[in-house]
Design a protein around this motif. Structure first.
Motif, PDB file in Angstrom:
ATOM      1  N   UNK A   1      10.216   4.019  -7.152  1.00  0.00           N
ATOM      2  CA  UNK A   1       9.772   2.741  -7.717  1.00  0.00           C
ATOM      3  C   UNK A   1      10.922   1.745  -7.788  1.00  0.00           C
ATOM      4  N   UNK A   2      10.579   0.476  -7.970  1.00  0.00           N
ATOM      5  CA  UNK A   2      11.614  -0.528  -8.222  1.00  0.00           C
ATOM      6  C   UNK A   2      12.165  -0.298  -9.629  1.00  0.00           C
TER       7      UNK A   2
ATOM      8  N   UNK B   1       0.823  -1.208   0.000  1.00  0.00           N
ATOM      9  CA  UNK B   1       0.000   0.000   0.000  1.00  0.00           C
ATOM     10  C   UNK B   1       0.855   1.255   0.000  1.00  0.00           C
ATOM     11  N   UNK B   2       1.895   1.239   0.809  1.00  0.00           N
ATOM     12  CA  UNK B   2       2.802   2.378   0.881  1.00  0.00           C
ATOM     13  C   UNK B   2       3.461   2.614  -0.487  1.00  0.00           C
ATOM     14  N   UNK B   3       3.911   1.512  -1.085  1.00  0.00           N
ATOM     15  CA  UNK B   3       4.547   1.595  -2.399  1.00  0.00           C
ATOM     16  C   UNK B   3       3.584   2.198  -3.427  1.00  0.00           C
ATOM     17  N   UNK B   4       2.333   1.721  -3.393  1.00  0.00           N
ATOM     18  CA  UNK B   4       1.350   2.161  -4.387  1.00  0.00           C
ATOM     19  C   UNK B   4       0.960   3.621  -4.189  1.00  0.00           C
ATOM     20  N   UNK B   5       0.933   4.074  -2.934  1.00  0.00           N
ATOM     21  CA  UNK B   5       0.616   5.482  -2.689  1.00  0.00           C
ATOM     22  C   UNK B   5       1.721   6.365  -3.291  1.00  0.00           C
ATOM     23  N   UNK B   6       2.959   5.862  -3.260  1.00  0.00           N
ATOM     24  CA  UNK B   6       4.030   6.591  -3.959  1.00  0.00           C
ATOM     25  C   UNK B   6       3.830   6.530  -5.468  1.00  0.00           C
ATOM     26  N   UNK B   7       3.598   5.306  -5.984  1.00  0.00           N
ATOM     27  CA  UNK B   7       3.438   5.146  -7.435  1.00  0.00           C
ATOM     28  C   UNK B   7       2.236   5.928  -7.961  1.00  0.00           C
ATOM     29  N   UNK B   8       1.285   6.213  -7.076  1.00  0.00           N
ATOM     30  CA  UNK B   8       0.101   6.968  -7.476  1.00  0.00           C
ATOM     31  C   UNK B   8       0.299   8.464  -7.382  1.00  0.00           C
ATOM     32  N   UNK B   9       1.463   8.886  -6.900  1.00  0.00           N
ATOM     33  CA  UNK B   9       1.744  10.321  -6.815  1.00  0.00           C
ATOM     34  C   UNK B   9       0.814  11.059  -5.859  1.00  0.00           C
ATOM     35  N   UNK B  10       0.191  10.339  -4.927  1.00  0.00           N
ATOM     36  CA  UNK B  10      -0.767  10.976  -4.010  1.00  0.00           C
ATOM     37  C   UNK B  10      -0.079  12.029  -3.146  1.00  0.00           C
ATOM     38  N   UNK B  11       1.194  11.772  -2.807  1.00  0.00           N
ATOM     39  CA  UNK B  11       1.919  12.648  -1.884  1.00  0.00           C
ATOM     40  C   UNK B  11       2.104  14.052  -2.459  1.00  0.00           C
ATOM     41  N   UNK B  12       2.408  14.130  -3.765  1.00  0.00           N
ATOM     42  CA  UNK B  12       2.664  15.437  -4.366  1.00  0.00           C
ATOM     43  C   UNK B  12       1.482  16.379  -4.181  1.00  0.00           C
TER      44      UNK B  12
END
Lengths: 151, 295
Positions: B274-275, B37-48
């Motif tokens: 990402x990996x 989930x943590x990885x996907x929240x990064x991959x989803x750019x939610x943080x920006x």
């Protein structure tokens, strides 16, 4: 008497002339120079990464590129004189509105290029990778806040 | 006789072991799910978007000001605070928001929240993101109301927009393509929502997918966003796969310049996290996009 007056006038004139030429760089040239230095940094960064990531040989060139980067890194601080925020430039006015914060990024960039140079000189691969990432972050971080997007 | 207690003892340990195995499998699955989930929240750019634009802002606690041609939006708090965040939301609430653009009360969100791209995120990925967001510390951070022109103040107007421009479809893998390409397509078109910036929009702010990723003259900060198809002039036609990998990891362009503006946040919060395999998948997918403008 007349002779003396002439000498005085001439001297004053020369002073005025030399004074003029050192004090005032045209802002357009200062901007041109800034972009030229930035582009030079980019060229060395690109060449460095091609070698560093093993895409070309020339391991022996590596130090030349980091020497240049570190030297150019120390020049950043004089590239943004007042009055060079308008005209053919992507530099944002924010640079002169928050000089302290901008100065921190300049210092950080100078430091990161020096560290990259040190890591390469020491032949430390892991430290080189880390330092290269830090250099990139410093370029990116400053462009993110202080450089205009294409418009 | 002597064998019996042995057997009994053996089967007892066996039961205990089984229970242990089951219990640890559950625990492992959820730890794994959280990491995912943590990885996907990064991959989803939610943080920006969901982090305020100031030094020391707490990630995902909301408050970022998003200026758009339609008004100023403030991204909500995604931490599990009950009053000011999404504490207490069910998986269904979260899924409806992310993939259908609907709030728990049924009202529609504005499409500045890129739910049109997120509509293709898989069920498992949505559940993992919800689980991780529930596990981070709650932060009490009220977010200002959006500042919109009077004619856009009613959310319900977006029902019309959705009717015209929103057709949620789950991601369909293309069996004719390989694994990397399909993973790349999923990351670029859905989770990473690259088209929200790199695809031009029509007058109503909807993506013009006939020119997918061909560049956008009016990007999110008002600036120009370059095309990332294989066009040689207005695109990545001159980039090699290695150029792309380095860009997605470090933000370095082939000429040694570094991307700035909104792309640097995409690199910092998303692609650099990402990996290597996922970055490669993105690059493989982008390399497959035929040029639109140059022969």
């Amino acid at each position: 008497m007349r002779q003396a007056r002439l000498t005085v006038l001439l001297t004053l004139g020369m002073l005025a002339f030399t004074g003029n030429s050192t004090a005032a760089t045209a802002p357009t040239d200062a901007i041109k120079y800034r972009k030229a230095v930035m582009s030079a940094m980019a060229a060395h960064t690109s060449a460095f990464s091609l070698i560093n990531f093993g895409r070309v040989e020339h391991q022996d060139h590596l130090i030349a590129h980091v020497d240049a980067l570190a030297a150019l890194g120390t020049q950043l601080k004089v590239l943004f004189p007042a009055g060079t925020g308008t005209g053919d430039t992507d530099a944002l006015p924010l640079i002169w509105q928050e000089p302290e914060k901008f100065g921190q990024l300049v210092t950080a960039s100078e430091k990161s290029t020096a560290e990259l140079r040190a890591a390469v000189a020491a032949g430390d691969k892991a430290a080189t990778m880390k330092a290269f990432k830090a250099v990139g972050d410093s370029c990116k971080g400053c462009h993110d806040r202080y450089r205009k997007e294409d418009d | 006789m002597a064998a019996r207690p042995g057997l009994a003892a053996g089967s007892r340990t066996c039961v205990a072991l089984l229970l242990c195995l089951v219990a640890s499998a559950v625990a492992a699955a959820s730890a794994e799910q959280l990491a995912r989930g943590r990885y996907l929240v990064h991959a989803g750019g939610c943080i920006s978007c969901h982090t305020a634009d100031r030094d020391g802002a707490i990630p995902l606690a909301g408050g970022r000001r998003l200026e758009t041609p339609f008004g100023i939006f403030y991204a909500p708090n995604l931490t599990p605070d009950r009053k000011t965040g999404i504490g207490g939301w069910s998986d269904t609430d979260f899924s409806a928001a992310l993939r259908h653009g609907r709030a728990p009360d049924g009202s529609p969100y504005y499409p500045v929240f890129p739910y049109p791209a997120y509509a293709g995120i898989s069920d498992a990925d949505v559940a993992a993101m919800a689980a991780w967001l529930r596990s981070i510390p709650p932060v009490h951070n009220p977010v200002p109301a959006h500042e919109l022109p009077w004619y856009l103040r009613s959310r319900w107007l977006m029902l019309g927009w959705n009717l015209l421009f929103f057709d949620p479809q789950p991601f369909q893998a293309d069996p004719a393509r390989d694994k990397d390409w399909n993973r790349g397509a999923y990351l670029v078109r859905h989770l990473g929502h690259c088209g929200e910036c790199h695809t031009p929009r029509n007058l109503f702010g909807a993506r013009d997918d006939s020119r997918e990723l061909a560049g956008n003259a009016a990007g999110p900060d008002g600036g120009k966003v370059p095309g990332i198809r294989q066009d040689r002039e207005q695109g990545l036609g001159r980039w090699t796969l290695d150029d792309m990998l380095l860009f997605l990891e470090l933000g370095m362009l082939p000429n040694g310049d570094f991307a700035g503006s909104s792309m640097s946040a995409v690199i910092d919060d998303n692609t650099s996290q990402l990996t290597g395999d996922d970055r490669r998948a993105i690059a493989v997918y982008l390399q497959s996009l035929a040029p639109l403008d140059s022969p």
